[in-house]
Design a protein around this motif. Sequence first.
Motif, PDB file in Angstrom:
ATOM      1  N   ALA A 183      41.840  38.205  43.655  1.00 34.40           N
ATOM      2  CA  ALA A 183      41.316  39.271  42.801  1.00 34.40           C
ATOM      3  C   ALA A 183      39.789  39.161  42.820  1.00 34.40           C
ATOM      4  CB  ALA A 183      41.839  39.089  41.379  1.00 34.40           C
ATOM      5  N   MET A 184      39.098  40.173  42.335  1.00 35.12           N
ATOM      6  CA  MET A 184      37.640  40.096  42.232  1.00 35.12           C
ATOM      7  C   MET A 184      37.272  38.993  41.232  1.00 35.12           C
ATOM      8  SD  MET A 184      34.638  40.868  42.993  1.00 35.12           S
ATOM      9  CE  MET A 184      34.741  42.275  44.098  1.00 35.12           C
ATOM     10  N   PHE A 185      36.370  38.104  41.642  1.00 35.10           N
ATOM     11  CA  PHE A 185      35.841  37.067  40.732  1.00 35.10           C
ATOM     12  C   PHE A 185      34.489  36.640  41.277  1.00 35.10           C
ATOM     13  CE2 PHE A 185      36.606  32.640  42.509  1.00 35.10           C
ATOM     14  CZ  PHE A 185      36.873  33.062  43.803  1.00 35.10           C
ATOM     15  N   GLU A 186      33.816  35.741  40.555  1.00 35.90           N
ATOM     16  CA  GLU A 186      32.443  35.394  40.939  1.00 35.90           C
ATOM     17  C   GLU A 186      32.360  34.767  42.330  1.00 35.90           C
ATOM     18  OE1 GLU A 186      34.069  34.317  38.329  1.00 35.90           O
ATOM     19  OE2 GLU A 186      34.160  32.118  38.377  1.00 35.90           O
ATOM     20  N   GLY A 187      33.444  34.136  42.791  1.00 33.80           N
ATOM     21  CA  GLY A 187      33.445  33.522  44.123  1.00 33.80           C
ATOM     22  C   GLY A 187      33.205  34.545  45.233  1.00 33.80           C
ATOM     23  N   ILE A 188      33.624  35.774  45.016  1.00 34.62           N
ATOM     24  CA  ILE A 188      33.379  36.821  46.028  1.00 34.62           C
ATOM     25  C   ILE A 188      31.880  37.048  46.163  1.00 34.62           C
ATOM     26  CG2 ILE A 188      33.694  39.287  46.573  1.00 34.62           C
ATOM     27  CD1 ILE A 188      36.143  37.435  47.058  1.00 34.62           C
ATOM     28  N   HIS A 189      31.178  37.030  45.054  1.00 32.62           N
ATOM     29  CA  HIS A 189      29.715  37.176  45.120  1.00 32.62           C
ATOM     30  C   HIS A 189      29.097  35.991  45.867  1.00 32.62           C
ATOM     31  CE1 HIS A 189      29.506  40.785  42.685  1.00 32.62           C
ATOM     32  NE2 HIS A 189      30.475  40.261  41.952  1.00 32.62           N
ATOM     33  N   THR A 190      29.660  34.794  45.663  1.00 34.34           N
ATOM     34  CA  THR A 190      29.171  33.615  46.397  1.00 34.34           C
ATOM     35  C   THR A 190      29.332  33.831  47.906  1.00 34.34           C
ATOM     36  OG1 THR A 190      29.819  32.225  44.541  1.00 34.34           O
ATOM     37  CG2 THR A 190      29.436  31.104  46.639  1.00 34.34           C
ATOM     38  N   LEU A 191      30.476  34.352  48.323  1.00 35.62           N
ATOM     39  CA  LEU A 191      30.691  34.601  49.759  1.00 35.62           C
ATOM     40  C   LEU A 191      29.735  35.683  50.271  1.00 35.62           C
ATOM     41  CD1 LEU A 191      34.590  34.608  50.224  1.00 35.62           C
ATOM     42  CD2 LEU A 191      32.981  32.733  50.606  1.00 35.62           C
ATOM     43  N   LEU A 192      29.542  36.733  49.464  1.00 35.65           N
ATOM     44  CA  LEU A 192      28.687  37.842  49.912  1.00 35.65           C
ATOM     45  C   LEU A 192      27.213  37.420  49.975  1.00 35.65           C
ATOM     46  CD1 LEU A 192      30.280  40.953  48.118  1.00 35.65           C
ATOM     47  CD2 LEU A 192      30.822  39.983  50.346  1.00 35.65           C
ATOM     48  N   GLU A 193      26.861  36.403  49.195  1.00 35.52           N
ATOM     49  CA  GLU A 193      25.482  35.888  49.218  1.00 35.52           C
ATOM     50  C   GLU A 193      25.266  34.843  50.313  1.00 35.52           C
ATOM     51  OE1 GLU A 193      24.620  35.981  44.397  1.00 35.52           O
ATOM     52  OE2 GLU A 193      25.028  34.104  45.420  1.00 35.52           O
ATOM     53  N   SER A 194      26.357  34.380  50.942  1.00 34.83           N
ATOM     54  CA  SER A 194      26.252  33.294  51.933  1.00 34.83           C
ATOM     55  C   SER A 194      25.533  33.788  53.177  1.00 34.83           C
ATOM     56  CB  SER A 194      27.658  32.805  52.309  1.00 34.83           C
ATOM     57  OG  SER A 194      28.282  33.754  53.174  1.00 34.83           O
ATOM     58  N   GLY A 195      25.307  32.859  54.104  1.00 39.52           N
ATOM     59  CA  GLY A 195      24.645  33.245  55.353  1.00 39.52           C
ATOM     60  C   GLY A 195      25.599  33.855  56.369  1.00 39.52           C
ATOM     61  N   ALA A 196      26.883  33.927  56.034  1.00 41.35           N
ATOM     62  CA  ALA A 196      27.887  34.378  57.016  1.00 41.35           C
ATOM     63  C   ALA A 196      27.541  35.744  57.599  1.00 41.35           C
ATOM     64  CB  ALA A 196      29.263  34.408  56.364  1.00 41.35           C
ATOM     65  N   LYS A 197      27.638  35.853  58.923  1.00 47.88           N
ATOM     66  CA  LYS A 197      27.323  37.117  59.602  1.00 47.88           C
ATOM     67  C   LYS A 197      28.513  38.074  59.580  1.00 47.88           C
ATOM     68  CE  LYS A 197      23.244  35.725  61.095  1.00 47.88           C
ATOM     69  NZ  LYS A 197      23.247  34.327  60.638  1.00 47.88           N
ATOM     70  N   LEU A 198      29.704  37.498  59.428  1.00 51.48           N
ATOM     71  CA  LEU A 198      30.917  38.309  59.317  1.00 51.48           C
ATOM     72  C   LEU A 198      31.714  37.804  58.120  1.00 51.48           C
ATOM     73  CD1 LEU A 198      32.910  40.442  60.475  1.00 51.48           C
ATOM     74  CD2 LEU A 198      33.949  38.583  61.792  1.00 51.48           C
ATOM     75  N   ILE A 199      32.041  38.715  57.224  1.00 52.89           N
ATOM     76  CA  ILE A 199      32.802  38.351  56.028  1.00 52.89           C
ATOM     77  C   ILE A 199      34.025  39.260  55.955  1.00 52.89           C
ATOM     78  CG2 ILE A 199      32.720  38.056  53.523  1.00 52.89           C
ATOM     79  CD1 ILE A 199      29.623  38.062  53.785  1.00 52.89           C
ATOM     80  N   LEU A 200      35.199  38.651  55.924  1.00 55.39           N
ATOM     81  CA  LEU A 200      36.448  39.410  55.798  1.00 55.39           C
ATOM     82  C   LEU A 200      36.979  39.225  54.387  1.00 55.39           C
ATOM     83  CD1 LEU A 200      38.485  38.523  59.019  1.00 55.39           C
ATOM     84  CD2 LEU A 200      37.171  40.578  58.566  1.00 55.39           C
ATOM     85  N   CYS A 201      37.289  40.305  53.711  1.00 54.99           N
ATOM     86  CA  CYS A 201      37.756  40.200  52.329  1.00 54.99           C
ATOM     87  C   CYS A 201      39.052  40.956  52.106  1.00 54.99           C
ATOM     88  CB  CYS A 201      36.694  40.757  51.375  1.00 54.99           C
ATOM     89  SG  CYS A 201      35.310  39.641  51.110  1.00 54.99           S
ATOM     90  N   ASP A 202      39.892  40.347  51.290  1.00 59.74           N
ATOM     91  CA  ASP A 202      41.164  40.943  50.857  1.00 59.74           C
ATOM     92  C   ASP A 202      40.909  42.300  50.195  1.00 59.74           C
ATOM     93  OD1 ASP A 202      43.705  41.378  49.840  1.00 59.74           O
ATOM     94  OD2 ASP A 202      43.540  39.864  48.252  1.00 59.74           O
TER      95      ASP A 202
END
Length: 262
Positions: A183-202
Amino acid sequence: MKIRILGNGGFYNEGLPYNAIAIDGHVLIETPPDILQSLNHSDMRPSQIDTVFISHIHGDHCFGFPFFFFNWLYAGEADSHYEKGSMLAIIGPAGLREHLLALLRLAIPPEHQYIRDFSERAKLVEVDEGDIIAVKGNIWFSFMRTKHSLPTLSLIAGATAGPPPSPKRALKEALFAYSSDTAMFEGIHTLLESGAKLILCDTNGEKESDVHMSPAQLIAAARVHGLAGNSGRLLLGTHMSRRIVSQENLRFAQDGEEFSVI
Ligand SMILES: [Zn+2]
């Protein structure tokens, strides 16, 4: 690092191949019920995999494991991993080994040699949030707990010729992130703020829920982090309920697509 989308469907889905991903042709993320078909559609064979990550034990992520591992171990006769004495690394949350063993015992008679071979040829690495482990091919994995109905881990991955980065630097040095089910939670923001060039989300949720994010929730979060347009970092929805190419500025992963991230 090459990320290949093998499938993009969620538990609730109108017939898409189930969500699965390959990294650099030898790391498999998730073993859904149709994993053999999805590997075949991408001209891949189970035998080329040396590492498997399973994010959690819902059936759409692991019910294909008995068939995957059987073919991984025995296909190829004299050239099979069984004959070569190979080990398969399997990474996932606590309790994964017992769960996979239970699945194998349902799939084949418990006295079958396959059950003993699993104990001898599968190297289970049970991990938790904050762990960092080295994976074959100069890849490292780190993990973050998600907000889901079962203990579930997001995957944060990068590449290095040296030792894996410290937990503090892992998010910064990430090349690829996969939310897995959440579900949406603060961890998603952590992933979106990361250096990852590709982010896959549920994006299996139809609306706000405690189990899966909806496309609208992910679009709103992407806007906050400047990921909605051409930022040089690609955010894709996956684990979908039906085939969607895009919604507003959000693209969705399509099976057979491959992305290079450096
Ligand atoms: Zn799930």
